[in-house]
Design a protein around this motif. Structure first.
Motif, PDB file in Angstrom:
ATOM      1  N   ASN A  46       5.896  -3.722   8.833  1.00  0.00           N
ATOM      2  CA  ASN A  46       4.747  -2.894   8.489  1.00  0.00           C
ATOM      3  C   ASN A  46       4.980  -1.434   8.850  1.00  0.00           C
ATOM      4  O   ASN A  46       4.132  -0.590   8.612  1.00  0.00           O
ATOM      5  N   PHE A 121       3.529 -13.057  -2.208  1.00  0.00           N
ATOM      6  CA  PHE A 121       4.496 -14.068  -1.808  1.00  0.00           C
ATOM      7  C   PHE A 121       4.414 -14.420  -0.333  1.00  0.00           C
ATOM      8  O   PHE A 121       4.159 -13.561   0.507  1.00  0.00           O
ATOM      9  N   PHE A 151      -6.564  -7.207  -2.028  1.00  0.00           N
ATOM     10  CA  PHE A 151      -6.105  -8.244  -2.966  1.00  0.00           C
ATOM     11  C   PHE A 151      -6.842  -8.287  -4.304  1.00  0.00           C
ATOM     12  O   PHE A 151      -6.704  -9.237  -5.056  1.00  0.00           O
TER      13      PHE A 151
ATOM     14  N   LYS B 119      -2.661   5.720  -3.069  1.00  0.00           N
ATOM     15  CA  LYS B 119      -3.097   6.450  -4.259  1.00  0.00           C
ATOM     16  C   LYS B 119      -4.608   6.694  -4.223  1.00  0.00           C
ATOM     17  O   LYS B 119      -5.073   7.802  -4.520  1.00  0.00           O
TER      18      LYS B 119
HETATM   19  C1  B12 Z   1      -0.727  -2.641   2.713  1.00  0.00           C
HETATM   20  C2  B12 Z   1       0.535  -3.181   2.099  1.00  0.00           C
HETATM   21  C3  B12 Z   1       0.406  -4.177   1.132  1.00  0.00           C
HETATM   22  C4  B12 Z   1      -0.948  -4.667   0.606  1.00  0.00           C
HETATM   23  C5  B12 Z   1      -1.312  -3.782  -0.607  1.00  0.00           C
HETATM   24  C6  B12 Z   1      -2.786  -3.645  -0.876  1.00  0.00           C
HETATM   25  C7  B12 Z   1      -3.065  -2.626  -1.925  1.00  0.00           C
HETATM   26  N1  B12 Z   1      -4.157  -2.840  -2.617  1.00  0.00           N
HETATM   27  O1  B12 Z   1      -2.364  -1.654  -2.110  1.00  0.00           O
HETATM   28  C8  B12 Z   1      -0.565  -6.115   0.229  1.00  0.00           C
HETATM   29  C9  B12 Z   1      -0.660  -6.968   1.500  1.00  0.00           C
HETATM   30  C10 B12 Z   1      -1.386  -6.772  -0.846  1.00  0.00           C
HETATM   31  C11 B12 Z   1       0.916  -5.915  -0.132  1.00  0.00           C
HETATM   32  C12 B12 Z   1       1.619  -6.674  -1.039  1.00  0.00           C
HETATM   33  C13 B12 Z   1       2.991  -6.604  -1.226  1.00  0.00           C
HETATM   34  N2  B12 Z   1       3.840  -5.799  -0.553  1.00  0.00           N
HETATM   35 CO1  B12 Z   1       3.281  -4.364   0.579  1.00  0.00          CO
HETATM   36  N3  B12 Z   1       2.948  -3.147   1.970  1.00  0.00           N
HETATM   37  C14 B12 Z   1       1.834  -2.697   2.491  1.00  0.00           C
HETATM   38  C15 B12 Z   1       2.156  -1.731   3.652  1.00  0.00           C
HETATM   39  C16 B12 Z   1       2.041  -2.503   4.973  1.00  0.00           C
HETATM   40  C17 B12 Z   1       1.307  -0.475   3.744  1.00  0.00           C
HETATM   41  C18 B12 Z   1       1.127   0.306   2.443  1.00  0.00           C
HETATM   42  C19 B12 Z   1      -0.141   1.125   2.520  1.00  0.00           C
HETATM   43  O2  B12 Z   1      -1.135   0.822   1.883  1.00  0.00           O
HETATM   44  N4  B12 Z   1      -0.152   2.140   3.391  1.00  0.00           N
HETATM   45  C20 B12 Z   1      -1.324   2.962   3.644  1.00  0.00           C
HETATM   46  C21 B12 Z   1      -1.371   4.185   2.735  1.00  0.00           C
HETATM   47  C22 B12 Z   1      -2.505   5.087   3.152  1.00  0.00           C
HETATM   48  O3  B12 Z   1      -0.133   4.873   2.883  1.00  0.00           O
HETATM   49  P1  B12 Z   1       0.819   5.133   1.635  1.00  0.00           P
HETATM   50  O4  B12 Z   1       0.697   4.037   0.675  1.00  0.00           O
HETATM   51  O5  B12 Z   1       2.171   5.473   2.133  1.00  0.00           O
HETATM   52  O6  B12 Z   1       0.193   6.437   0.958  1.00  0.00           O
HETATM   53  C23 B12 Z   1       0.223   7.737   1.522  1.00  0.00           C
HETATM   54  C24 B12 Z   1       1.465   8.541   1.126  1.00  0.00           C
HETATM   55  O7  B12 Z   1       2.591   7.752   0.824  1.00  0.00           O
HETATM   56  C25 B12 Z   1       1.019   9.419   0.003  1.00  0.00           C
HETATM   57  N5  B12 Z   1       0.986   8.900  -1.365  1.00  0.00           N
HETATM   58  C26 B12 Z   1       0.856   7.645  -1.823  1.00  0.00           C
HETATM   59  N6  B12 Z   1       0.766   7.616  -3.159  1.00  0.00           N
HETATM   60  C27 B12 Z   1       0.833   8.883  -3.592  1.00  0.00           C
HETATM   61  C28 B12 Z   1       0.800   9.424  -4.883  1.00  0.00           C
HETATM   62  C29 B12 Z   1       0.906  10.797  -5.066  1.00  0.00           C
HETATM   63  C30 B12 Z   1       0.854  11.378  -6.432  1.00  0.00           C
HETATM   64  C31 B12 Z   1       1.076  11.632  -3.934  1.00  0.00           C
HETATM   65  C32 B12 Z   1       1.239  13.093  -4.125  1.00  0.00           C
HETATM   66  C33 B12 Z   1       1.090  11.103  -2.628  1.00  0.00           C
HETATM   67  C34 B12 Z   1       0.976   9.723  -2.466  1.00  0.00           C
HETATM   68  O8  B12 Z   1      -0.311   9.711   0.387  1.00  0.00           O
HETATM   69  C35 B12 Z   1      -0.919   8.497   0.872  1.00  0.00           C
HETATM   70  C36 B12 Z   1      -2.081   8.823   1.781  1.00  0.00           C
HETATM   71  O9  B12 Z   1      -1.717   9.578   2.908  1.00  0.00           O
HETATM   72  C37 B12 Z   1       3.653  -1.363   3.319  1.00  0.00           C
HETATM   73  C38 B12 Z   1       4.508  -0.933   4.484  1.00  0.00           C
HETATM   74  C39 B12 Z   1       4.295   0.523   4.823  1.00  0.00           C
HETATM   75  N7  B12 Z   1       3.959   0.798   6.030  1.00  0.00           N
HETATM   76  O10 B12 Z   1       4.417   1.374   3.949  1.00  0.00           O
HETATM   77  C40 B12 Z   1       4.127  -2.663   2.632  1.00  0.00           C
HETATM   78  C41 B12 Z   1       5.306  -2.640   1.658  1.00  0.00           C
HETATM   79  C42 B12 Z   1       5.227  -1.426   0.761  1.00  0.00           C
HETATM   80  N8  B12 Z   1       5.100  -3.856   0.868  1.00  0.00           N
HETATM   81  C43 B12 Z   1       6.191  -4.460   0.578  1.00  0.00           C
HETATM   82  C44 B12 Z   1       6.268  -5.658  -0.162  1.00  0.00           C
HETATM   83  C45 B12 Z   1       7.635  -6.266  -0.309  1.00  0.00           C
HETATM   84  C46 B12 Z   1       5.119  -6.245  -0.729  1.00  0.00           C
HETATM   85  C47 B12 Z   1       5.076  -7.586  -1.512  1.00  0.00           C
HETATM   86  C48 B12 Z   1       6.186  -7.864  -2.491  1.00  0.00           C
HETATM   87  C49 B12 Z   1       5.031  -8.627  -0.365  1.00  0.00           C
HETATM   88  C50 B12 Z   1       4.614 -10.016  -0.686  1.00  0.00           C
HETATM   89  N9  B12 Z   1       4.508 -10.766   0.381  1.00  0.00           N
HETATM   90  O11 B12 Z   1       4.409 -10.436  -1.791  1.00  0.00           O
HETATM   91  C51 B12 Z   1       3.685  -7.487  -2.180  1.00  0.00           C
HETATM   92  C52 B12 Z   1       3.691  -6.874  -3.578  1.00  0.00           C
HETATM   93  C53 B12 Z   1       3.593  -7.943  -4.644  1.00  0.00           C
HETATM   94  C54 B12 Z   1       3.494  -7.413  -6.026  1.00  0.00           C
HETATM   95  N10 B12 Z   1       3.153  -8.314  -6.928  1.00  0.00           N
HETATM   96  O12 B12 Z   1       3.716  -6.258  -6.317  1.00  0.00           O
HETATM   97  C55 B12 Z   1       7.411  -3.778   1.173  1.00  0.00           C
HETATM   98  C56 B12 Z   1       8.303  -3.055   0.159  1.00  0.00           C
HETATM   99  C57 B12 Z   1       9.782  -3.318   0.403  1.00  0.00           C
HETATM  100  C58 B12 Z   1      10.646  -2.616  -0.587  1.00  0.00           C
HETATM  101  N11 B12 Z   1      11.930  -2.937  -0.576  1.00  0.00           N
HETATM  102  O13 B12 Z   1      10.223  -1.811  -1.349  1.00  0.00           O
HETATM  103  C59 B12 Z   1       6.756  -2.880   2.270  1.00  0.00           C
HETATM  104  C60 B12 Z   1       7.519  -1.592   2.555  1.00  0.00           C
HETATM  105  C61 B12 Z   1       6.673  -3.757   3.542  1.00  0.00           C
HETATM  106  C62 B12 Z   1       8.032  -4.270   3.974  1.00  0.00           C
HETATM  107  N12 B12 Z   1       8.803  -3.548   4.776  1.00  0.00           N
HETATM  108  O14 B12 Z   1       8.403  -5.352   3.596  1.00  0.00           O
HETATM  109  N13 B12 Z   1       1.438  -4.872   0.550  1.00  0.00           N
END
Ligand code: B12
Lengths: 200, 235
Positions: A46, A121, A151, B119
């Motif tokens: 995470n 998954f 979800f 997003k």
């Molecule tokens: C929460 C989460 C989920 C949630 C998603 C819920 C949802 N509605 O989005 C759930 C639990 C459902 C999920 C599912 C999956 N996830 Co996920 N998830 C995460 C987690 C823990 C946090 C992401 C998040 O929401 N962060 C909080 C927000 C606020 O931060 P952020 O997304 O980074 O966004 C900020 C910036 O990046 C930026 N930003 C984001 N978007 C944009 C767009 C623009 C234009 C701009 C300018 C800025 C910007 O600003 C945001 C706000 O500050 C990450 C790990 C991590 N720490 O990143 C894994 C992660 C992304 N997931 C991962 C995986 C593998 C999956 C799954 C495949 C796992 C599974 N068991 O099936 C599935 C996806 C299945 C599918 N069919 O696609 C992996 C990806 C690995 C890889 N090689 O890419 C990660 C990295 C975890 C890991 N290490 O395994 N996930």
């Protein structure tokens, strides 16, 4: 680690904690007595931005004690940071973006990715630790109302089973029920992990 | 909870109330934040001022603690939910009072990816900063981006990806824009945890933004540059 007893272990696998049981099972099955295993906390999942640094520190510490080191991580969302470390250290890792892909077999997973867009998954590991690493980590124990924010776009929970274990199957089913997702199971076995460990 | 436990928001002065609202936002207390918004409005605050000083500023603090690993995803979601509660009250009033529109953005998660928490947060903070935001949701093939750009004629295109397997699709979208001669009509901002500055440069985006606060700053800066651009060529 008890250094005195592991003198004959010449190869070290630095692995994600989520793969510990599976690697030990494969080590046993392949009689790989020369292989040692060191795991990093699965919670790093995470916090993928911390994975590369943690792996690098483990490599530096282990270097003097082993002839060869191998890393059992996928890319895991490190955004290329893990691969940069491994290139520098000249160490191989498991091929593929994450464990769901290498258990399913890389070709299968990439091919099915679009068909599985609505799937969340579980692996054996995640089924076993669903409460802590999914439900609680996402805050759903304290705030079940967040379920939809996470979800909303999912309709199925797909359990990728490595082993045949009725308890785990029941747990995975229970997880699907709690997330209000349809349940599906695929028996993948160890997929690419099998080849990776057997080759050591 | 008994009445005596509850803090009477009405009894607080403006500055204390705003500070309390920042705390309530931090703790994800939606009803309290809504109450605070209503009280400030009743005291004659302009909706835009309530939005920026109470809500956006509170969420900025949440963003910092998220970045520093003090808060995690559930807390951020709760805070965002509380802010949304406040926005629902303010949105119609902002429309009435003709709050400044800084620019327009189309944003979506790319094909193959259904992560949307980041997003959604970016959308909300951009809206809070006075941008008109059109959110086209998740799993978007290039056709969806093209259609939304055509329909809404935004200043900015934002793309989000959280998977290493889906981030390369951003390049496909940018290349398609280039082929169609549309690339220079928009600023392209990209984000999502696995991305980097380097990746953004490699695919030809205008900027990578590591979080919502940086996105707002970058977008404002780009809009500023756009408005100060000399319209005639050849200097
Ligand atoms: C929460 C989460 C989920 C949630 C998603 C819920 C949802 N509605 O989005 C759930 C639990 C459902 C999920 C599912 C999956 N996830 Co996920 N998830 C995460 C987690 C823990 C946090 C992401 C998040 O929401 N962060 C909080 C927000 C606020 O931060 P952020 O997304 O980074 O966004 C900020 C910036 O990046 C930026 N930003 C984001 N978007 C944009 C767009 C623009 C234009 C701009 C300018 C800025 C910007 O600003 C945001 C706000 O500050 C990450 C790990 C991590 N720490 O990143 C894994 C992660 C992304 N997931 C991962 C995986 C593998 C999956 C799954 C495949 C796992 C599974 N068991 O099936 C599935 C996806 C299945 C599918 N069919 O696609 C992996 C990806 C690995 C890889 N090689 O890419 C990660 C990295 C975890 C890991 N290490 O395994 N996930």
């Amino acid at each position: 680690m008890a250094a005195a007893e592991v003198a004959q272990e010449t190869v070290l696998i630095i692995a994600c904690g989520a793969l510990a049981r599976e690697i030990l099972a494969l080590k046993r099955a392949n009689r790989l007595d020369h292989v040692a295993l060191q795991c990093l906390p699965a919670e790093l999942h995470n916090r993928p931005e911390r994975i590369a640094g943690a792996v690098e520190r483990a490599i530096v510490r282990a270097r003097p004690h082993y002839e060869r080191i191998s890393v059992a991580y996928g890319e895991c969302g490190t955004g290329g940071a893990l691969d940069r470390v491994l290139r520098e250290e000249k160490i191989e890792r498991l091929e593929g973006p994450h464990c769901y892909a290498f258990y399913s077999g890389l070709d299968n997973f990439t091919g099915a990715a679009q068909g599985d867009i609505d799937a969340f998954f579980l692996t054996d590991f995640l089924a076993r630790h669903f409460d802590k690493l999914v439900y609680t980590a996402l805050g759903l124990d304290r705030h079940p109302e967040l379920r939809d924010q996470y979800f909303r776009h999912y309709s199925r929970l797909v359990y990728l089973a490595q082993s045949e274990d009725r308890d785990l199957l029941a747990k995975a089913r229970g997880a699907a029920r709690r997330l209000r997702l349809k349940f599906e199971m695929r028996r993948t076995g160890y997929g690419e992990l099998q080849k990776f460990v057997a080759a050591l | 909870m008994t009445d005596s436990d509850e803090l009477d928001l009405n009894a607080l002065g403006d500055a204390e109330l705003v500070a309390q609202m920042h705390d309530d936002l931090y703790d994800g207390l939606k009803e309290e934040v809504e109450d605070g918004v209503n009280i400030l409005l009743a005291r004659g605050w302009q909706p835009y001022r309530v939005l920026t000083e109470a809500l956006v500023e509170g969420m900025r603090i949440v963003g910092i603690d998220f970045r520093d690993g003090i808060l995690f995803v559930p807390e951020v979601l709760l805070s965002a939910g509380a802010m949304k509660g406040g926005m629902v009250i303010l949105r119609p009033l902002l429309a009435e009072t003709g709050a400044p529109s800084v620019g327009k953005m189309v944003i979506g998660t790319v094909k193959g990816d259904i992560h949307d928490i980041g997003k959604n947060l970016v959308s909300m903070m951009m809206e809070g900063a006075g941008f008109e935001v059109i959110d086209i949701g998740i799993n978007n093939p290039v056709e969806n981006f093209l259609a939304a750009l055509e329909e809404h004629k935004p200043d900015i295109l934002g793309m989000s990806a959280l998977l290493t397997t889906t981030m390369p699709y951003m390049k496909t979208v940018i290349e398609t824009l280039q082929e169609k001669g549309l690339r220079d009509d928009y600023f392209v901002l990209v984000g999502g945890a696995p991305l980097s500055e380097e990746f953004s440069r490699a695919i030809g985006a205008d900027a990578y933004c590591r979080d919502a606060a940086v996105t707002v700053e970058t977008a404002k800066e780009l809009m500023h540059r756009k408005h100060n651009q000399p319209s005639e060529v050849g200097s």
